[in-house]
Every structure is written in C-alpha cells, then in structure tokens.
Design a protein around this motif. Structure first.
Motif, mmCIF file in Angstrom:
data_model
loop_
_atom_site.group_PDB
_atom_site.id
_atom_site.type_symbol
_atom_site.label_atom_id
_atom_site.label_comp_id
_atom_site.label_asym_id
_atom_site.label_seq_id
_atom_site.Cartn_x
_atom_site.Cartn_y
_atom_site.Cartn_z
ATOM 1 N N LEU A 1 13.206 -29.418 -41.245
ATOM 2 C CA LEU A 1 11.846 -29.029 -40.864
ATOM 3 C C LEU A 1 11.756 -28.772 -39.364
ATOM 4 C CD1 LEU A 1 8.627 -30.181 -42.315
ATOM 5 C CD2 LEU A 1 8.872 -30.599 -39.889
ATOM 6 N N VAL A 2 12.354 -29.645 -38.571
ATOM 7 C CA VAL A 2 12.320 -29.496 -37.111
ATOM 8 C C VAL A 2 13.046 -28.224 -36.687
ATOM 9 C CG1 VAL A 2 13.147 -30.485 -34.933
ATOM 10 C CG2 VAL A 2 11.994 -31.943 -36.601
ATOM 11 N N ILE A 3 14.213 -27.964 -37.237
ATOM 12 C CA ILE A 3 14.933 -26.755 -36.804
ATOM 13 C C ILE A 3 14.235 -25.486 -37.279
ATOM 14 C CG2 ILE A 3 17.154 -27.919 -36.536
ATOM 15 C CD1 ILE A 3 18.082 -26.547 -39.103
ATOM 16 N N SER A 4 13.422 -25.592 -38.331
ATOM 17 C CA SER A 4 12.635 -24.436 -38.761
ATOM 18 C C SER A 4 11.607 -24.042 -37.711
ATOM 19 C CB SER A 4 11.892 -24.741 -40.059
ATOM 20 O OG SER A 4 12.784 -24.951 -41.102
ATOM 21 N N VAL A 5 11.094 -25.029 -37.024
ATOM 22 C CA VAL A 5 10.068 -24.776 -36.005
ATOM 23 C C VAL A 5 10.699 -24.491 -34.645
ATOM 24 C CG1 VAL A 5 8.109 -25.794 -34.779
ATOM 25 C CG2 VAL A 5 8.383 -26.203 -37.228
ATOM 26 N N VAL A 6 11.687 -25.289 -34.262
ATOM 27 C CA VAL A 6 12.293 -25.191 -32.929
ATOM 28 C C VAL A 6 13.289 -24.027 -32.837
ATOM 29 C CG1 VAL A 6 13.688 -26.436 -31.220
ATOM 30 C CG2 VAL A 6 11.934 -27.645 -32.517
ATOM 31 N N ARG A 7 14.001 -23.749 -33.927
ATOM 32 C CA ARG A 7 15.032 -22.697 -33.973
ATOM 33 C C ARG A 7 15.974 -22.812 -32.764
ATOM 34 N NH1 ARG A 7 10.906 -17.878 -35.676
ATOM 35 N NH2 ARG A 7 10.339 -18.813 -37.645
ATOM 36 N N PRO A 8 16.742 -23.896 -32.735
ATOM 37 C CA PRO A 8 17.469 -24.253 -31.518
ATOM 38 C C PRO A 8 18.688 -23.402 -31.168
ATOM 39 C CG PRO A 8 18.004 -25.777 -33.275
ATOM 40 C CD PRO A 8 16.928 -24.867 -33.798
ATOM 41 N N TRP A 9 19.252 -22.697 -32.124
ATOM 42 C CA TRP A 9 20.488 -21.987 -31.835
ATOM 43 C C TRP A 9 20.249 -20.494 -31.734
ATOM 44 C CZ3 TRP A 9 20.599 -25.596 -36.054
ATOM 45 C CH2 TRP A 9 21.073 -26.844 -35.667
ATOM 46 N N LYS A 10 21.055 -19.865 -30.933
ATOM 47 C CA LYS A 10 20.939 -18.419 -30.720
ATOM 48 C C LYS A 10 21.369 -17.651 -31.971
ATOM 49 C CE LYS A 10 20.411 -18.528 -26.084
ATOM 50 N NZ LYS A 10 19.083 -18.764 -25.733
ATOM 51 N N ARG A 11 21.012 -16.384 -31.976
ATOM 52 C CA ARG A 11 21.408 -15.476 -33.046
ATOM 53 C C ARG A 11 22.931 -15.357 -33.065
ATOM 54 N NH1 ARG A 11 18.763 -10.376 -35.184
ATOM 55 N NH2 ARG A 11 20.505 -9.226 -36.058
ATOM 56 N N ARG A 12 23.477 -15.327 -34.263
ATOM 57 C CA ARG A 12 24.929 -15.183 -34.403
ATOM 58 C C ARG A 12 25.312 -13.718 -34.362
ATOM 59 N NH1 ARG A 12 26.820 -18.455 -39.429
ATOM 60 N NH2 ARG A 12 28.703 -18.709 -38.220
ATOM 61 N N ASN A 13 26.555 -13.452 -34.065
ATOM 62 C CA ASN A 13 27.059 -12.080 -34.021
ATOM 63 C C ASN A 13 27.657 -11.657 -35.364
ATOM 64 O OD1 ASN A 13 26.377 -11.622 -31.362
ATOM 65 N ND2 ASN A 13 28.270 -12.548 -30.612
ATOM 66 N N VAL A 14 27.220 -12.340 -36.438
ATOM 67 C CA VAL A 14 27.742 -12.043 -37.760
ATOM 68 C C VAL A 14 26.871 -10.973 -38.395
ATOM 69 C CG1 VAL A 14 28.165 -13.009 -40.040
ATOM 70 C CG2 VAL A 14 28.624 -14.369 -38.012
ATOM 71 N N ARG A 15 27.493 -9.996 -38.974
ATOM 72 C CA ARG A 15 26.780 -8.936 -39.695
ATOM 73 C C ARG A 15 26.287 -9.524 -40.995
ATOM 74 N NH1 ARG A 15 23.958 -4.810 -38.710
ATOM 75 N NH2 ARG A 15 24.285 -3.193 -40.206
ATOM 76 N N ASP A 16 24.986 -9.411 -41.317
ATOM 77 C CA ASP A 16 24.422 -9.981 -42.547
ATOM 78 C C ASP A 16 24.949 -9.226 -43.758
ATOM 79 O OD1 ASP A 16 21.203 -10.569 -43.950
ATOM 80 O OD2 ASP A 16 22.824 -11.979 -43.580
ATOM 81 N N THR A 17 25.286 -9.994 -44.784
ATOM 82 C CA THR A 17 25.823 -9.364 -46.006
ATOM 83 C C THR A 17 24.756 -9.170 -47.034
ATOM 84 O OG1 THR A 17 26.445 -11.546 -46.846
ATOM 85 C CG2 THR A 17 28.132 -10.258 -45.702
#
Length: 169
Positions: free
Chosen positions: A153-169
């Motif tokens: 729940l906390v990470i849903s609000v805070v979104r602590p990590w940067k966007r990854r460089n992975v192409r979405d499948t």
C-alpha cells in the motif's frame, strides 16, 4: 495489441482497486488485532470470535485479495502501467501473489481450524498443542502478512523506485 481503457475506465478501475485494498488491509488488520486482544473467559465467546474471524477471512479478506489481484491484472493489461515498467509495480505483484498464496495455503487453514476446535474440545482446546500452534502461527505470520500488504500500500502511494529501462511485454 490489447485495447487500452480510457481515462473514465481507469478512474473506475482505480476505485475498484482501492476498495479491494481497503478490504484486504482492513480485514487482515482486524483479524490480527482480534487474535492478539480478544481473550474471552467463556468458551461460547471464544467460539464466536473464531467464527467472526472465519467470516472476516471468507467475506472480506478473500474477496479483497482476489479483487486486488484481478484489478491489478486489469491495470497491467488494459492501461499503460504495464507489468514491469516500474520497479514498484513489480514489487506489488510479488507482494500480492505472495499474500494470496500464503493466505490460501497457511493463514486460511489456521483460521478455519480454530472455531471447530473450540466447539468440539471446549476448554480443553486452550491446552491443545495444535490449537495453540495455530493461534501462535496466526499471531506471527498474520502480523507479517499485514506488514507486507501495508508495504504494498505504501509503495503504491510513494512509488519509491525510478522507471525501469525494460520494454513492457
């Protein structure tokens, strides 16, 4: 390519996702607190508490967890959030799948065992090793489960990590 839902659909999906999260977190917190703080002196009250715990599990926690899993699936498939585009989304997937599996195969059976044992054994259940083990496991692992879903729940609000460089499948 799967068709994406629009802004209005995403708002409805978000509402469903939040309601399901509230059900799961609130139900899990309630079960854990009941297990720690409700210590009745009469067996009929103990049986009633255990029936209430089973009710919360069956009609609040399970629908909330399954609803969260399904609405998360819809988010990944029908919106641009994707599956692994953000590390925090991956962490939520891991937490959700862990929570559903652990709840299904361990926490649920421990909760479900308590009311029948209290009914059948009466006061002797309070000295029965299986009953005491299940109560203790619910205290320990139920607290851990609440902690992990609160983390999601906390990470849903805070979104602590940067966007990854992975192409979405």
């Amino acid at each position: 390519m799967m068709k994406k839902i629009g802004a209005r659909g995403q708002r409805w999906l978000k509402c469903i996702h939040i309601v399901c999260a509230c059900l799961w977190v609130g139900g899990a917190m309630s079960l854990t607190l009941m297990n720690f703080f409700m210590n009745p002196s009469e067996m009929t009250a103990l049986y009633g508490i255990h029936l209430s715990m089973k009710f919360i599990d069956d009609f609040i926690i399970i629908p909330g967890a399954v609803g969260l899993l399904l609405s998360g699936l819809a988010y990944s498939v029908f919106t641009n959030w994707g599956w692994f585009r953000h590390t925090w989304i991956s962490a939520k997937w891991i937490t959700n799948i862990y929570g559903v599996l652990f709840g299904t195969f361990w926490l649920g059976p421990w909760v479900n065992s308590l009311a029948p044992m209290a009914r059948e054994m009466g006061p002797e259940c309070l000295s029965n090793p299986v009953y005491l083990h299940n109560v203790q496991m619910l205290k320990i692992w139920g607290t851990f489960q609440v902690s992990t879903i609160m983390f999601a729940l906390v990470i849903s609000v805070v979104r602590p990590w940067k966007r990854r460089n992975v192409r979405d499948t």
